[in-house]
Design a protein around this motif. Structure first.
Motif, mmCIF file in Angstrom:
data_model
loop_
_atom_site.group_PDB
_atom_site.id
_atom_site.type_symbol
_atom_site.label_atom_id
_atom_site.label_comp_id
_atom_site.label_asym_id
_atom_site.label_seq_id
_atom_site.Cartn_x
_atom_site.Cartn_y
_atom_site.Cartn_z
ATOM 1 N N GLY A 130 0.716 -1.181 0.083
ATOM 2 C CA GLY A 130 0.059 -0.149 0.046
ATOM 3 C C GLY A 130 0.865 1.181 -0.118
ATOM 4 O O GLY A 130 2.042 1.201 0.221
ATOM 5 N N ASN A 131 0.054 2.375 -0.234
ATOM 6 C CA ASN A 131 0.798 3.716 -0.137
ATOM 7 C C ASN A 131 -0.162 4.653 0.414
ATOM 8 O O ASN A 131 -1.092 5.380 -0.357
ATOM 9 N N ILE A 132 0.117 5.256 1.604
ATOM 10 C CA ILE A 132 -0.922 6.237 2.070
ATOM 11 C C ILE A 132 -0.599 7.400 1.149
ATOM 12 O O ILE A 132 -1.673 8.495 1.286
ATOM 13 N N LEU A 133 0.367 7.973 0.593
ATOM 14 C CA LEU A 133 0.328 9.062 -0.176
ATOM 15 C C LEU A 133 -0.407 9.255 -1.214
ATOM 16 O O LEU A 133 -0.739 10.317 -1.687
ATOM 17 N N PHE A 134 -0.777 7.944 -1.835
ATOM 18 C CA PHE A 134 -1.739 8.131 -2.824
ATOM 19 C C PHE A 134 -3.111 7.461 -2.538
ATOM 20 O O PHE A 134 -3.988 7.094 -3.550
ATOM 21 N N ILE A 135 -3.508 7.787 -1.440
ATOM 22 C CA ILE A 135 -4.867 7.318 -0.971
ATOM 23 C C ILE A 135 -6.020 8.217 -1.691
ATOM 24 O O ILE A 135 -5.726 9.470 -1.782
ATOM 25 N N GLN A 136 -6.938 7.567 -2.040
ATOM 26 C CA GLN A 136 -8.023 8.320 -2.796
ATOM 27 C C GLN A 136 -9.032 8.624 -1.839
ATOM 28 O O GLN A 136 -9.267 8.232 -0.376
ATOM 29 N N SER A 137 -9.844 9.595 -1.944
ATOM 30 C CA SER A 137 -11.019 9.985 -0.904
ATOM 31 C C SER A 137 -11.782 9.033 -0.838
ATOM 32 O O SER A 137 -12.587 8.771 0.487
ATOM 33 N N GLY A 138 -12.175 8.153 -1.772
ATOM 34 C CA GLY A 138 -13.195 7.053 -1.209
ATOM 35 C C GLY A 138 -12.592 6.220 -0.238
ATOM 36 O O GLY A 138 -13.295 5.641 0.610
ATOM 37 N N THR A 139 -11.465 5.841 -0.329
ATOM 38 C CA THR A 139 -10.603 5.006 0.759
ATOM 39 C C THR A 139 -10.628 5.790 1.937
ATOM 40 O O THR A 139 -10.834 5.002 2.974
ATOM 41 N N LEU A 140 -10.588 7.092 1.950
ATOM 42 C CA LEU A 140 -10.367 7.934 3.342
ATOM 43 C C LEU A 140 -11.815 7.817 3.778
ATOM 44 O O LEU A 140 -11.769 7.556 5.109
ATOM 45 N N LEU A 141 -12.703 7.635 3.036
ATOM 46 C CA LEU A 141 -14.093 7.634 3.482
ATOM 47 C C LEU A 141 -14.508 6.149 4.131
ATOM 48 O O LEU A 141 -14.850 6.222 5.520
ATOM 49 N N LYS A 142 -13.827 5.181 3.663
ATOM 50 C CA LYS A 142 -13.900 3.893 4.470
ATOM 51 C C LYS A 142 -13.097 4.020 5.586
ATOM 52 O O LYS A 142 -13.619 3.123 6.675
ATOM 53 N N ILE A 143 -11.981 4.518 5.513
ATOM 54 C CA ILE A 143 -11.134 4.552 6.788
ATOM 55 C C ILE A 143 -11.743 5.439 7.932
ATOM 56 O O ILE A 143 -12.152 4.901 9.363
ATOM 57 N N VAL A 144 -12.490 6.661 7.713
ATOM 58 C CA VAL A 144 -13.086 7.333 8.655
ATOM 59 C C VAL A 144 -14.568 6.249 9.017
ATOM 60 O O VAL A 144 -14.652 6.530 10.335
ATOM 61 N N LEU A 145 -15.183 5.870 8.262
ATOM 62 C CA LEU A 145 -16.407 5.221 8.943
ATOM 63 C C LEU A 145 -15.776 3.933 9.654
ATOM 64 O O LEU A 145 -16.289 3.635 10.829
ATOM 65 N N LEU A 146 -14.854 2.932 9.241
ATOM 66 C CA LEU A 146 -14.224 2.045 9.830
ATOM 67 C C LEU A 146 -13.967 2.184 11.299
ATOM 68 O O LEU A 146 -14.078 1.731 12.192
ATOM 69 N N TYR A 147 -12.936 3.350 11.498
ATOM 70 C CA TYR A 147 -12.224 3.719 12.504
ATOM 71 C C TYR A 147 -13.221 4.287 13.481
ATOM 72 O O TYR A 147 -12.954 4.342 14.620
ATOM 73 N N SER A 148 -14.139 5.172 12.975
ATOM 74 C CA SER A 148 -15.356 5.774 13.766
ATOM 75 C C SER A 148 -16.225 4.421 14.545
ATOM 76 O O SER A 148 -16.417 4.742 15.733
ATOM 77 N N VAL A 149 -16.310 3.309 13.928
ATOM 78 C CA VAL A 149 -17.104 2.318 14.453
ATOM 79 C C VAL A 149 -16.464 1.630 15.539
ATOM 80 O O VAL A 149 -16.616 1.487 16.633
ATOM 81 N N ILE A 150 -14.856 1.315 15.237
ATOM 82 C CA ILE A 150 -13.861 0.967 15.999
ATOM 83 C C ILE A 150 -13.976 1.718 17.360
ATOM 84 O O ILE A 150 -13.808 1.302 18.546
ATOM 85 N N GLY A 151 -13.690 3.055 16.872
ATOM 86 C CA GLY A 151 -13.661 3.986 18.268
ATOM 87 C C GLY A 151 -14.908 4.220 18.912
ATOM 88 O O GLY A 151 -14.509 4.071 20.307
ATOM 89 N N ILE A 152 -16.292 4.163 18.366
ATOM 90 C CA ILE A 152 -17.172 3.920 19.165
ATOM 91 C C ILE A 152 -17.538 2.965 20.114
ATOM 92 O O ILE A 152 -17.633 2.714 21.234
ATOM 93 N N PHE A 153 -17.074 1.606 19.428
ATOM 94 C CA PHE A 153 -17.076 0.549 20.022
ATOM 95 C C PHE A 153 -16.146 0.481 21.413
ATOM 96 O O PHE A 153 -16.483 0.212 22.632
ATOM 97 N N HIS A 154 -14.879 0.903 21.311
ATOM 98 C CA HIS A 154 -14.071 1.232 22.204
ATOM 99 C C HIS A 154 -14.297 2.170 23.442
ATOM 100 O O HIS A 154 -14.118 1.836 24.699
ATOM 101 N N TYR A 155 -15.158 3.087 23.063
ATOM 102 C CA TYR A 155 -15.419 3.792 23.998
ATOM 103 C C TYR A 155 -16.614 3.391 24.745
ATOM 104 O O TYR A 155 -16.309 3.853 25.883
ATOM 105 N N PHE A 156 -17.531 2.855 24.246
ATOM 106 C CA PHE A 156 -18.431 2.340 25.044
ATOM 107 C C PHE A 156 -18.278 1.135 25.906
ATOM 108 O O PHE A 156 -18.728 1.013 27.028
ATOM 109 N N PHE A 157 -16.992 0.254 25.797
ATOM 110 C CA PHE A 157 -16.662 -0.533 26.399
ATOM 111 C C PHE A 157 -15.334 -0.525 26.959
ATOM 112 O O PHE A 157 -14.446 -1.270 27.364
#
Length: 189
Positions: A130-157
């Motif tokens: 992979g290469n983070i310098l060439f990340i596309q906005s669609g991939t960034l949106l997936k990262i935001v959604l996935l990490y938000s779910v993980i972050g919320i999960f860890h916050y509640f527990f």
């Protein structure tokens, strides 16, 4: 012209910058748990399990019509189950040694399978590196959604995760395999 170059460079680097900030935020939190648990190389072992799963997926992709991503996720969750399912407090083998064994076995199996596959090396390199310098906005949106779910999960527990993490240094406390699995699985994802 110099000002326009600066603006263009900022726009070019904005998506990778946001991705880095998101990754640092969640990984700092997860890193605390990793260090407290004393499983420093668990990220490498889980990543190697994911790579092995992806390679197995590439090997069988034409026969099973399943994306290598799902193989990768399955192997990673299998690794999380392995690390959570064994009670290392009563074992003569340390958890970090077991993590190393899983890493080496996964790497060896990946090399063995790669020697038997006809998939070109460029697609494997792209999948693994992979290469983070060439990340596309669609991939960034997936990262935001996935990490938000993980972050919320860890916050509640967070209290339960912190309790289990702190119990790693207490040999008298029983392990909590379900919470260990949930931590390793969310860390792996």
């Amino acid at each position: 012209a110099l000002t326009q170059q600066g603006v263009d460079m900022f726009e070019l680097m904005l998506i990778p910058l946001v991705a880095c900030l998101i990754l640092v935020g969640i990984h700092a939190y997860l890193g605390f748990h990793v260090i407290e648990r004393g499983v420093i190389f668990v990220d490498l072992a889980l990543a190697q399990m994911a790579a092995l799963g992806g390679i197995v997926g590439l090997f069988f992709q034409h026969n099973l019509f399943i994306s290598p991503y799902w193989f990768s996720l399955g192997f990673t969750l299998l690794g999380a189950a392995l690390f959570a399912g064994i009670n290392f407090k009563q074992s003569k083998v340390s958890q970090e040694a077991f993590i190393g064994i899983v890493y080496i076995a996964s790497a060896a199996l990946a090399i063995l399978i790669l020697s038997k596959t006809s998939v070109e090396s460029e697609s494997i390199k792209e999948m693994l590196v992979g290469n983070i310098l060439f990340i596309q906005s669609g991939t960034l949106l997936k990262i935001v959604l996935l990490y938000s779910v993980i972050g919320i999960f860890h916050y509640f527990f967070r209290k339960k995760f912190l309790e289990v993490t702190q119990s790693y240094s207490d040999l008298q406390k029983p392990s909590a395999p379900l919470w260990d699995f949930l931590f390793y699985a969310s860390f792996a994802v």
